[in-house]
Design a protein around this motif. Structure first.
Motif, short mmCIF file in Angstrom:
data_model
loop_
_atom_site.label_atom_id
_atom_site.label_comp_id
_atom_site.label_asym_id
_atom_site.label_seq_id
_atom_site.Cartn_x
_atom_site.Cartn_y
_atom_site.Cartn_z
N VAL A 140 -1.36 4.42 -9.58
CA VAL A 140 -1.97 5.72 -9.97
C VAL A 140 -3.57 6.08 -9.63
O VAL A 140 -4.41 4.70 -9.25
N ASN A 141 -3.81 7.18 -9.22
CA ASN A 141 -4.82 7.42 -8.34
C ASN A 141 -6.17 7.59 -9.22
O ASN A 141 -5.39 9.04 -10.89
N GLN A 142 -7.09 7.09 -9.81
CA GLN A 142 -8.23 7.11 -10.79
C GLN A 142 -8.91 8.85 -10.84
O GLN A 142 -9.64 9.16 -12.28
N VAL A 143 -9.20 9.56 -9.66
CA VAL A 143 -9.42 10.09 -10.23
C VAL A 143 -8.55 11.82 -10.11
O VAL A 143 -9.58 12.53 -11.21
N ASP A 144 -7.07 11.88 -9.99
CA ASP A 144 -6.89 13.18 -10.88
C ASP A 144 -5.20 12.95 -11.94
O ASP A 144 -4.54 13.11 -12.59
N LYS A 145 -5.66 11.12 -11.19
CA LYS A 145 -4.36 10.61 -12.75
C LYS A 145 -2.68 10.94 -12.07
O LYS A 145 -2.06 10.32 -13.51
N SER A 146 -2.91 11.47 -11.35
CA SER A 146 -1.54 10.89 -10.56
C SER A 146 -1.33 10.11 -9.72
O SER A 146 -1.79 9.13 -9.80
N ASN A 147 0.29 10.03 -9.80
CA ASN A 147 0.97 8.78 -9.23
C ASN A 147 1.32 9.30 -7.75
O ASN A 147 1.07 10.00 -7.09
N PHE A 148 1.01 8.14 -6.90
CA PHE A 148 1.81 7.97 -5.32
C PHE A 148 2.22 6.88 -4.85
O PHE A 148 2.13 5.81 -6.16
N THR A 149 3.18 6.58 -4.29
CA THR A 149 3.07 5.92 -3.07
C THR A 149 2.74 5.56 -2.33
O THR A 149 2.35 5.99 -1.25
N LEU A 150 2.94 3.74 -2.47
CA LEU A 150 1.68 3.27 -1.22
C LEU A 150 2.50 2.70 -0.60
O LEU A 150 3.49 1.44 -1.26
N TYR A 151 2.89 2.58 1.14
CA TYR A 151 3.15 2.43 1.70
C TYR A 151 2.92 1.17 2.89
O TYR A 151 1.96 1.45 3.58
N THR A 152 2.70 -0.04 2.84
CA THR A 152 1.32 -0.72 3.24
C THR A 152 2.58 -1.90 4.33
O THR A 152 3.53 -2.65 3.88
N GLU A 153 2.67 -1.89 5.68
CA GLU A 153 2.32 -3.11 6.76
C GLU A 153 2.28 -3.96 7.14
O GLU A 153 0.36 -3.67 7.42
N TRP A 154 1.93 -5.34 6.48
CA TRP A 154 1.04 -6.29 7.18
C TRP A 154 1.38 -7.10 8.37
O TRP A 154 2.04 -7.34 8.19
N GLU A 155 0.20 -7.40 8.74
CA GLU A 155 -0.09 -8.30 10.22
C GLU A 155 -1.05 -9.57 9.74
O GLU A 155 -1.80 -9.49 8.76
#
Length: 308
Positions: free
Chosen positions: A10-25
């Motif tokens: 959840v984005n605390q700026v506008d309370k909108s949802n988003f998907t976070l994709y992460t590649e870990w090295e």
């Protein structure tokens, strides 16, 4: 393929949802933010870019990387995410309890379709891998459920058999116990009847030999005591005779002695009478002493005889 994680935040700026994709090295990680009707945003953080936060948080990069993975999973409610546009671009920031900034990445818009294609390909491969793993776990779970059900049925069956066997054994035990009790009562009654018939014990009988031996011993003891008594009486008679002779001799000596010392007849006569009385008294006392001694010995002998 790199270690990949996907989460809904959840984005605390506008309370909108988003998907976070992460590649870990090992020394860095890349992120991609996906929002509805908006171009994807991408960014990355290397170990060189993380020095400021490492010094500020007093953590090693490995520890910082693990804490960041935990934060990006969305399970830590103390972490808030902020995605906002700035004059120099869009920034992605995450803070702990909205106070301590744990990281910040400058994001860029993705217009190259190839990057999106590679990301989508990796996501689909990861999804397929997870789907296969989920199917395997599902099959194992079904097998475990069936095994558990069969074990429950077998346990109930064994419990029923055990209860039935215990009941049968208990019945047999009661039958055997009652039979033993009956046999014991019969033996006890037979023993009591035998005791009633046998009124006199063999140990109560006496033998003639024992009686004869006892009579012979008693007679010998009696004869011995009687001979001792006769001997004591003979000794007593001898003592009396000796005492009588000695008394007469002493009397004559004293009479002669008193006659020689006295000149007048009257005093001599009175002294003689006095001496005679003393001699008689001495003889009487001595005779009584000897008599008493003999009587005591005789009584003792008689008591010994009758005590046998």
């Amino acid at each position: 393929m790199s270690n990949v994680s996907v989460s809904q935040l959840v984005n605390q700026v506008d309370k909108s949802n988003f998907t976070l994709y992460t590649e870990w090295e090992d020394t860095s990680f890349k992120i991609m933010v996906l929002r509805p009707s908006t171009l994807p945003l991408s960014g990355e953080m290397h170990i060189e870019n993380a020095h400021y936060f490492l010094n500020h948080l007093d953590e090693s990069f490995e520890t910082y990387l693990e804490n960041t993975k935990q934060a990006f999973s969305g399970k830590d409610t103390d972490i808030q995410f902020f995605l906002q546009d700035e004059s120099y671009g869009t920034t992605f920031t995450w803070k702990q309890q909205n106070v301590l900034t744990r990281g910040e990445i400058i994001m860029h818009s993705l217009s190259n379709i190839l990057i999106l294609s590679d990301t989508l390909k990796q996501s689909l491969e990861l999804y397929q891998e997870y789907q296969e793993r989920a199917l395997t776990l599902k099959n194992e779970n079904e097998h475990l459920k069936k095994t558990n059900t069969q074990l429950i049925v077998d346990t109930e069956e064994m419990t029923n058999k055990k209860s039935t066997m215990e009941k049968d054994l208990y019945k047999k035990f009661l039958l055997l116990l009652n039979t033993k009790k009956k046999k014991i009562r019969e033996l006890q009654e037979a023993l009591n009847n035998t005791k009633r018939i046998t009124t006199k014990s063999a140990y109560d009988e006496t033998t003639d030999d024992e009686s004869d031996d006892s009579n012979v011993k008693s007679k010998k003891v009696y004869d011995t005591k009687l001979s001792k008594l006769r001997k004591h009486k003979l000794d007593y008679d001898n003592d009396q005779e000796i005492i009588s002779k000695n008394s007469k001799k002493d009397f004559k000596k004293r009479i002669n002695f008193s006659s020689s010392e006295s000149t007048s007849p009257e005093p001599s006569t009175s002294k003689g009478n006095l001496m005679l009385q003393n001699v008689d008294m001495y003889d009487t006392v001595k005779s009584k002493q000897v008599l008493n001694s003999s009587e005591e010995e005789r009584n003792s002998s008689e008591e010994d005889i009758f005590s046998q």
